[in-house]
Design an enzyme around this catalytic site. Sequence first.
Site, PDB file in Angstrom:
ATOM      1  N   GLY A 116       0.790  -1.217   0.000  1.00 33.04           N
ATOM      2  CA  GLY A 116       0.000   0.000   0.000  1.00 33.04           C
ATOM      3  C   GLY A 116       0.823   1.267   0.000  1.00 33.04           C
ATOM      4  N   LYS A 117       2.138   1.155   0.050  1.00 30.54           N
ATOM      5  CA  LYS A 117       2.996   2.340   0.077  1.00 30.54           C
ATOM      6  C   LYS A 117       3.483   2.735  -1.317  1.00 30.54           C
ATOM      7  CE  LYS A 117       2.903   2.794   4.576  1.00 30.54           C
ATOM      8  NZ  LYS A 117       2.036   1.674   4.931  1.00 30.54           N
ATOM      9  N   GLY A 118       2.998   2.062  -2.350  1.00 31.87           N
ATOM     10  CA  GLY A 118       3.427   2.379  -3.715  1.00 31.87           C
ATOM     11  C   GLY A 118       4.618   1.547  -4.121  1.00 31.87           C
TER      12      GLY A 118
END
Length: 351
Positions: A116-118
């Site tokens: 979810g942090k890219g």
Amino acid sequence: MHQDSERRVVVVPAYTCPLVALAVAHCGLELRVCELLPDSLDMDPAHLSQLCDANTLAVIPTHLAGRIADVPTACRIAHAFDAWVIEDAAQALGATVEGRSVGLQGDVAFFSLAVGKGLTMFEGGVLFTAHDALRAPLHNAASTEAPARIGWELRRSVELLGYAALYRPAGLRLAYGRPLRRDLARHDWIAAAGDEFDLDIPLHRPGAWRQSVARRALMRLPGFLVQTAQGAARWRACLQNIAGLTCMGDAAGQGVWPVMLVLLPDQTVRDAVLNRLWGSGYGLSLPFVHTLPDYAYLRAVVPAAESDALPNARALAGRLLAIGNSPWVTDADRTVVCEVLKEALAAAVRG
């Protein structure tokens, strides 16, 4: 760090990730939560000064959602008590202050490379310090607290492969959209926001393959930051013309934009927007549902707060909205979100 100290207190913002509270408890330390400044993610300096004393081990300012925290003030107060400052830069990989990475103003910092942090290796992160004297103790503590565990590493590797296979709009809707809609149908916002964590944190060292994935991902970081900054500029162009809404930015430095943080006039307006769009594919969510003392499952590790305590932090928790800024967001998506925001704000004015 605490192994060589008798100090036991760690001070954190009242509105931050529940995992921070669990990490403090995991280390056998005492948590104190600090009020925020009005309409701000920063800790209130007056309250922080009251919370710090000779038993304070560390203060943890948070660069929440890529917004740059006021670390110099935290350092001034914490260092007056000989306490450490640990920058929570989990969501701020790539953010800078005066041309230097966030995390270098305090004593210790960490970035997250979780899902979810890219840019991710599914779970794990980076712990670092600018102090030569702290590197060896931190390395030794990490080796002790996060040993190699083949079972967990195999599981995380499989999860990473699955995430890579699904990393496209249709795949993410399948993997995350269905559970999200299920949680929202149950009115379980804590589960929908991903705020509920196991009290037993499974710590282990990332294996060589996942570390190599992270290194390769790092090479894409500059382009990713440009892409999300451009998306943020398009969001601001859409949001800045909506009366009654504040798009949160940075007082100093150059933050990063994994999401847009929007502050609405009250919780009724915020919830009306969420009830219309959360789970509909437009990327709306909550950074965190509550302040730390208001999670029932954290009562064993977070000191209780009176109902009239922490008014600024609780007001922020009730009014803050996160809007996704992924590369897949289109101008048509932005138009829909902005129209819903305008309608909710207009309805509030009509009463």
